[in-house]
Design a protein around this motif. Sequence first.
Motif, PDB file in Angstrom:
ATOM      1  N   PHE A   1       0.828  -1.198   0.000  1.00  0.00           N
ATOM      2  CA  PHE A   1       0.000   0.000   0.000  1.00  0.00           C
ATOM      3  C   PHE A   1       0.864   1.250   0.000  1.00  0.00           C
ATOM      4  O   PHE A   1       0.601   2.205  -0.753  1.00  0.00           O
ATOM      5  CB  PHE A   1      -0.944   0.011   1.203  1.00  0.00           C
ATOM      6  N   ALA A   2       1.898   1.270   0.830  1.00  0.00           N
ATOM      7  CA  ALA A   2       2.799   2.428   0.867  1.00  0.00           C
ATOM      8  C   ALA A   2       3.426   2.667  -0.496  1.00  0.00           C
ATOM      9  O   ALA A   2       3.499   3.812  -0.974  1.00  0.00           O
ATOM     10  CB  ALA A   2       3.880   2.213   1.930  1.00  0.00           C
ATOM     11  N   VAL A   3       3.893   1.604  -1.128  1.00  0.00           N
ATOM     12  CA  VAL A   3       4.550   1.745  -2.426  1.00  0.00           C
ATOM     13  C   VAL A   3       3.562   2.228  -3.478  1.00  0.00           C
ATOM     14  O   VAL A   3       3.890   3.094  -4.303  1.00  0.00           O
ATOM     15  CB  VAL A   3       5.195   0.408  -2.841  1.00  0.00           C
ATOM     16  N   GLU A   4       2.332   1.712  -3.447  1.00  0.00           N
ATOM     17  CA  GLU A   4       1.336   2.148  -4.423  1.00  0.00           C
ATOM     18  C   GLU A   4       0.966   3.620  -4.215  1.00  0.00           C
ATOM     19  O   GLU A   4       0.792   4.366  -5.186  1.00  0.00           O
ATOM     20  CB  GLU A   4       0.094   1.264  -4.335  1.00  0.00           C
ATOM     21  N   ALA A   5       0.839   4.043  -2.951  1.00  0.00           N
ATOM     22  CA  ALA A   5       0.510   5.446  -2.669  1.00  0.00           C
ATOM     23  C   ALA A   5       1.633   6.369  -3.135  1.00  0.00           C
ATOM     24  O   ALA A   5       1.384   7.417  -3.754  1.00  0.00           O
ATOM     25  CB  ALA A   5       0.253   5.632  -1.176  1.00  0.00           C
ATOM     26  N   VAL A   6       2.875   5.994  -2.862  1.00  0.00           N
ATOM     27  CA  VAL A   6       4.005   6.826  -3.275  1.00  0.00           C
ATOM     28  C   VAL A   6       4.152   6.814  -4.792  1.00  0.00           C
ATOM     29  O   VAL A   6       4.385   7.856  -5.415  1.00  0.00           O
ATOM     30  CB  VAL A   6       5.299   6.350  -2.592  1.00  0.00           C
ATOM     31  N   SER A   7       4.011   5.645  -5.398  1.00  0.00           N
ATOM     32  CA  SER A   7       4.148   5.542  -6.845  1.00  0.00           C
ATOM     33  C   SER A   7       3.117   6.411  -7.563  1.00  0.00           C
ATOM     34  O   SER A   7       3.446   7.133  -8.522  1.00  0.00           O
ATOM     35  CB  SER A   7       3.991   4.077  -7.277  1.00  0.00           C
ATOM     36  N   ALA A   8       1.872   6.393  -7.078  1.00  0.00           N
ATOM     37  CA  ALA A   8       0.826   7.217  -7.683  1.00  0.00           C
ATOM     38  C   ALA A   8       1.137   8.698  -7.512  1.00  0.00           C
ATOM     39  O   ALA A   8       0.903   9.512  -8.420  1.00  0.00           O
ATOM     40  CB  ALA A   8      -0.526   6.883  -7.062  1.00  0.00           C
ATOM     41  N   THR A   9       1.691   9.059  -6.372  1.00  0.00           N
ATOM     42  CA  THR A   9       2.025  10.455  -6.110  1.00  0.00           C
ATOM     43  C   THR A   9       3.179  10.914  -6.991  1.00  0.00           C
ATOM     44  O   THR A   9       3.158  12.027  -7.535  1.00  0.00           O
ATOM     45  CB  THR A   9       2.356  10.654  -4.624  1.00  0.00           C
ATOM     46  N   VAL A  10       4.178  10.071  -7.138  1.00  0.00           N
ATOM     47  CA  VAL A  10       5.296  10.388  -8.026  1.00  0.00           C
ATOM     48  C   VAL A  10       4.803  10.594  -9.447  1.00  0.00           C
ATOM     49  O   VAL A  10       5.218  11.529 -10.153  1.00  0.00           O
ATOM     50  CB  VAL A  10       6.364   9.277  -7.958  1.00  0.00           C
ATOM     51  N   GLU A  11       3.899   9.730  -9.889  1.00  0.00           N
ATOM     52  CA  GLU A  11       3.347   9.869 -11.232  1.00  0.00           C
ATOM     53  C   GLU A  11       2.559  11.174 -11.370  1.00  0.00           C
ATOM     54  O   GLU A  11       2.561  11.809 -12.426  1.00  0.00           O
ATOM     55  CB  GLU A  11       2.440   8.681 -11.554  1.00  0.00           C
ATOM     56  N   ALA A  12       1.909  11.589 -10.283  1.00  0.00           N
ATOM     57  CA  ALA A  12       1.060  12.780 -10.325  1.00  0.00           C
ATOM     58  C   ALA A  12       1.862  14.072 -10.323  1.00  0.00           C
ATOM     59  O   ALA A  12       1.540  15.008 -11.074  1.00  0.00           O
ATOM     60  CB  ALA A  12       0.092  12.765  -9.152  1.00  0.00           C
ATOM     61  N   VAL A  13       2.887  14.167  -9.460  1.00  0.00           N
ATOM     62  CA  VAL A  13       3.576  15.454  -9.285  1.00  0.00           C
ATOM     63  C   VAL A  13       5.090  15.370  -9.460  1.00  0.00           C
ATOM     64  O   VAL A  13       5.772  16.396  -9.378  1.00  0.00           O
ATOM     65  CB  VAL A  13       3.248  16.082  -7.909  1.00  0.00           C
ATOM     66  N   GLY A  14       5.611  14.171  -9.658  1.00  0.00           N
ATOM     67  CA  GLY A  14       7.043  14.017  -9.849  1.00  0.00           C
ATOM     68  C   GLY A  14       7.763  13.581  -8.593  1.00  0.00           C
ATOM     69  O   GLY A  14       7.364  13.924  -7.472  1.00  0.00           O
ATOM     70  N   ALA A  15       8.829  12.817  -8.768  1.00  0.00           N
ATOM     71  CA  ALA A  15       9.588  12.292  -7.634  1.00  0.00           C
ATOM     72  C   ALA A  15      10.237  13.403  -6.821  1.00  0.00           C
ATOM     73  O   ALA A  15      10.331  13.310  -5.590  1.00  0.00           O
ATOM     74  CB  ALA A  15      10.656  11.318  -8.131  1.00  0.00           C
TER      75      ALA A  15
END
Length: 357
Positions: free
Chosen positions: A204-218
């Motif tokens: 879940f943590a990885v999916e939440a971070v991955s989606a956020t990175v995709e949304a606004v950038g790493a």
Amino acid sequence: MTHLLDSYQLGDLRLPNRVVMAPMSRVRATPEGLATPSMATYYAQRATAGLIVSEGVQPSLVGQSNPGTPGLHTDEQVAAWRPVTAAVHANGGRIFAQLMHGGRVSHPDTTGMRPVGPSAVPAVGDVFTPAGPKPAPMPRALDTAEVPEHALSYAEAARRAVDAGFDGVELHGANGYLISQFLSSNANVRTDRYGGTVANRIRFAVEAVSATVEAVGAARTGIRLSPGGTFWGVEETDVPELYAALLAELARLEVAYVHIEATVGEEVLVGLRRAWPGTFVMNPVVPMGPKQTGRDEADHWLGLGADLISFGRAFIANPDLVERLRANLPVAPVDEATYYQGGDAGYLTYPAYAHTV
């Protein structure tokens, strides 16, 4: 040796020092979750920090933990945040929004909704409600098909945060809230792909971070973690293995930083520092514990390899904390009675250090 007042390059941001203002709930938002002019003043007063991380901001209504906290899930909330971020930037500062989904640490009296969590296991202790503290209710366990939408709520809030003028976001993966609940071995007793093994508990943590990175950038995405922490009754087994696996996945995503709390022994924390290839933000004391972070703790962790040091309670009573650290001036004590009382007293009324001639 690295000095606390040295500058630091964090992604596209040049920080003038390595002092981070840690996220701290102050519950001064409106009942609709709107930021206020007082909040703009509060953060602008502290803009000399290398980086400010805001109080926890709910990414959805069901994700709201406490009454009086701000959100980033409506257009009105975005508009209310813009004067806050503008005030920080006008004072030369940088600010990330901490995105905090409370999960099971919530109450229907606060949101009008039954809290959700990885499993039907209630938090330990009383939660805050508009009518005062009440026992934590039984959460509704999320169906497997529902889990991704809650991971995506962080990304959606991150887009709104950038629209509101924030320089980035920090996912609250610590202190017994939703991401922490999925990492837990007692709040999470699932038998599907989100529970059981280390690989499943970090999913879940990885999916939440991955989606956020995709949304606004790493470069605009960080995460806060509390390895081995026991807030709200969470427990974690296999802490070194759990966090080594999580950090490996986060490193693959090249996030801006990890923000680690001193909730486990120093040997484990140093191991995590060595395993992490990017920016390492250290909160050297347990949040809300008996001790506040001071210069000695900061220097100790800079010596152990931390890149940035977060200060929490010291920033409440010392809006000019960076200058006090620079000039070795006394750090004023905080009035704990005003943490959550609302209003400007104990919020905007702490002065800068008064020099005498």
